[in-house]
Design an enzyme around this catalytic site. Structure first.
Site, PDB file in Angstrom:
ATOM      1  N   GLU A 294      52.807  82.209  55.038  1.00 34.87           N
ATOM      2  CA  GLU A 294      51.830  82.450  53.975  1.00 34.87           C
ATOM      3  C   GLU A 294      51.086  83.771  54.152  1.00 34.87           C
ATOM      4  O   GLU A 294      49.898  83.868  53.878  1.00 34.87           O
ATOM      5  CB  GLU A 294      50.841  81.279  53.858  1.00 34.87           C
ATOM      6  CG  GLU A 294      51.491  79.998  53.351  1.00 34.87           C
ATOM      7  CD  GLU A 294      50.504  78.986  52.806  1.00 34.87           C
ATOM      8  OE1 GLU A 294      49.318  79.344  52.618  1.00 34.87           O
ATOM      9  OE2 GLU A 294      50.917  77.840  52.575  1.00 34.87           O
ATOM     10  N   HIS A 625      45.362  75.578  59.247  1.00 34.21           N
ATOM     11  CA  HIS A 625      46.416  75.024  60.091  1.00 34.21           C
ATOM     12  C   HIS A 625      46.098  75.276  61.566  1.00 34.21           C
ATOM     13  O   HIS A 625      45.388  76.226  61.901  1.00 34.21           O
ATOM     14  CB  HIS A 625      47.775  75.650  59.763  1.00 34.21           C
ATOM     15  CG  HIS A 625      48.362  75.185  58.467  1.00 34.21           C
ATOM     16  ND1 HIS A 625      49.515  74.431  58.385  1.00 34.21           N
ATOM     17  CD2 HIS A 625      47.963  75.371  57.181  1.00 34.21           C
ATOM     18  CE1 HIS A 625      49.794  74.180  57.124  1.00 34.21           C
ATOM     19  NE2 HIS A 625      48.863  74.747  56.373  1.00 34.21           N
TER      20      HIS A 625
END
Length: 641
Positions: A294, A625
């Site tokens: 990402e 995350h």
């Protein structure tokens, strides 16, 4: 094969591409700011409570109007640039390759890998570096500031020294801590093919070592560095770009703080049967390979490249395709978001875009990046490794799409390795990592948990489908609570993950069959949460009994040739066949037998073992995350070469 750095074949096309993007960028930036000003994060909402109540709405109102007007003014120019930009994507290679050149001939060079063992460290992390307006839907903002801080955090941590540290309980035969570290940091510059590669031999654990001689790893526990996210976003973080040595490391190297570190080791590193593991507030020291997901924003990717380049001299970024391509039916506004950084030279690379994206995921060119790196050489052969990274389909309800993508991953990896593997090479590791967007505990993910790719690659955290090992923790944070004090710094997040009761508040729970949260079905099982970030590796036992019998990598063999009066027999292994279903008059049209086989990936004289596994909390407040790290120890038998 040397990789070309530019994604375009010549400078003229590259110049046109740069011109078209700069015509688009002002309009794109104004639109991004127009949306972002209306979407505050929970951290910004907390900060706004300290201001006058009318300042926030005024800022949103006037900011929206200003950026809307600028967006409208620049839209015609952006349209011209867009019409130039779209056709140029057909001539673009799907990644940019960066290679740091050096004039110093002594910057490490190619090491004659005659030693029996060597270790390699891998890290994977999802950073959510989208354009600022889109990142705010994940409760993350300020993508440019975050990318800078993330790069500085990684570079400071991975460049610190590793120290040999072992703690053994006299009442137990299990090792509570074993980290194979060197006292002196190696040179961070590994050069290219013609430069020497680093030597960090994997040391064996000596059970006869007296406990008084044990030294513990630096930079952990309470001595580790903390990150104040509010300071980062506000730009007040001091000395953020200066490399440093943690207090623990300095004290250990000076011969002090021995007892304190010994106690920290007992609470830090643990061993569960065959795998030493840790929830660490720091990235692993001397990390060799970093895979990021990402990293969609181009400017953020450029910042990461610039910051990481002093240590990681080879990088692949802006990975993916744009606009329309034959393999994808939808228009791609974003690349894959993959970013690969390596200390070692990249020999070959390939990217494949998933053709079955759906919904908002179809707007990005998610896919698989396959990389072949050279990690050394000996007098007989070159030493290479394969590193594969991916980001699978996100929506929870689309299990079939993820399973199809995993099948494509397995096929594409086989194709890439069959194409690039040479006879004069020893393959010492083959890893697969990334954000898989499913976990191994949710009933809703049972289809992906049973995929055959877990037969090819080993997951160190996994017992079997639907069951993780007791020490595993989830890697997906709950976005609304990610700025709470309990998880805002690396140390506080480390403590929260270590406590099961606290961990339940901040890690995303398993997903039930109806896309609702659920608890574990097995009573008494430790609660871990969703672990969607994976680090897999291929064991040598998968290939020690395999032997390549043909230079044609993929052949099909049809037994009986679909004729009742004719039968073809093959002594070659791995035969796929189907019984006769066509006409009895069918006749064999070729004498070439067709066989499907998969060439051995790891060399027969190489053995791969996991040395340690790490859950990393150093990016607390910077992403939603938990990064994971893995260190592999490879053994090469040079006698049979």
């Amino acid at each position: 094969m040397a990789l070309r750095e530019s994604p375009f074949a010549n400078g003229f096309i590259a110049g046109l591409h740069s011109l078209s993007w700069w015509l688009i960028f002002p309009c794109f930036w104004f639109m991004d700011r127009m949306i972002a000003v209306c979407l505050p994060t929970t951290l910004e909402k907390k900060q706004q409570h300290e201001e006058a109540c009318y300042l926030g709405p005024l800022r949103v109102f006037f900011g929206f109007l200003v950026f809307l007007a600028l967006f409208v003014l620049t839209a015609p120019v952006a349209l011209i640039g867009f019409l130039m930009w779209v056709p140029l994507q057909l001539a673009r290679r799907p990644f940019i390759y960066f290679q740091r050149t050096t004039t110093n001939p002594e910057e490490g060079a190619v090491k004659n890998l005659a030693e029996a063992k060597e270790s390699f460290s891998f890290v994977t992390a999802n950073l959510c570096l989208l354009p600022d307006s889109l990142a705010r839907f994940n409760n993350l903002g300020h993508s440019q500031a975050r990318s800078k801080q993330i790069g500085q955090t990684i570079i400071q941590s991975v460049n610190r020294p590793r120290i040999k540290s072992c703690v053994v309980s006299p009442s137990s035969d299990t090792m509570s801590h074993c980290s194979r570290d060197n006292l002196l940091p190696p040179s961070p510059y590994y050069g290219s093919i013609d430069s020497q590669l680093p030597s960090r031999p994997c040391l064996e654990f000596d059970s006869s070592l007296p406990l008084e001689e044990v030294v513990c790893e630096s930079g952990g526990g309470e001595g580790g560095s903390s990150t104040n996210v509010a300071d980062i976003i506000g730009g007040t973080k001091q000395n953020a770009g200066k490399p440093d040595v943690s207090p623990d490391a300095a004290e250990v190297m000076n011969g002090t703080n021995f007892n304190q570190n010994s106690n920290r080791c007992k609470d830090g590193w643990k061993s569960h049967k065959d795998i030493p593991w840790e929830i660490s507030p720091l990235f692993p020291a001397n990390t060799d390979f970093v895979c990021l997901q990402e990293v969609f924003d181009k400017r953020a990717a450029q910042k990461l490249k610039d910051i990481l380049s002093p240590i990681f001299s080879h990088m692949l970024y802006d990975v993916g395709i744009y606009a329309f391509h034959g393999c994808c039916s939808s228009f791609k506004f974003f690349n894959s978001g993959l970013f690969f950084a390596s200390r070692y030279p990249v020999l070959d690379a390939s990217f494949h875009c998933y053709p079955n994206g759906r919904g908002e995921d179809a707007l990005a060119a998610k896919g698989l990046l396959c990389v072949k790196v050279q990690v050394g050489r000996n007098p007989q052969k070159n030493i290479v490794g394969y590193f594969n990274c991916t980001h699978l389909h996100a929506p929870e309800a689309d299990a079939e799409i993820r399973c199809a993508q995993l099948t494509l991953v397995s096929q594409w990896i086989s194709d890439f390795q069959a194409l690039t593997k040479k006879d004069d090479e020893i393959v010492v590791f083959d890893t697969l990592c990334g954000d898989f967007n499913f976990d191994n505990c949710s009933p809703d993910d049972s289809q992906e948990q049973k995929h055959k790719i877990f037969d090819d690659y080993r997951d160190p955290c996994r017992v079997g489908p639907g069951q993780d090992k007791p020490w595993v923790t989830g890697t997906l944070l709950e976005q609304p609570t990610m700025y709470d004090e309990e998880v805002l710094t690396s140390e506080s997040l480390q403590r929260s993950l270590s406590n099961e009761a606290v961990r339940r508040r901040f890690i995303a729970p398993p997903v039930g069959l109806d896309n609702c949260s659920c608890d574990y079905q097995e009573p008494g099982a430790p609660w871990a949460g969703r672990r969607i970030d994976y680090m897999l590796y291929r064991e040598s036992t998968l290939s020690q009994n395999c032997k390549t019998v043909s230079h044609l990598p993929y052949m099909l063999y049809r037994e009986s040739t679909l004729s009742q009066n004719c039968k073809t027999v093959s002594h070659l292994p791995y035969v796929l066949y189907r019984e006769s279903t066509l006409s009895q008059n069918c006749k064999t049209v070729s004498h070439l037998p067709y066989m499907l086989y998969r060439e051995s990936t790891l060399s027969q004289n190489c053995k791969t073992e996991i040395e340690e596994f790490t859950f990393i909390t150093q990016l607390a407040g910077l992403t939603d995350h938990i990064p994971v790290g893995m260190r592999l120890c490879v053994s090469v038998n040079t006698e049979d070469l």
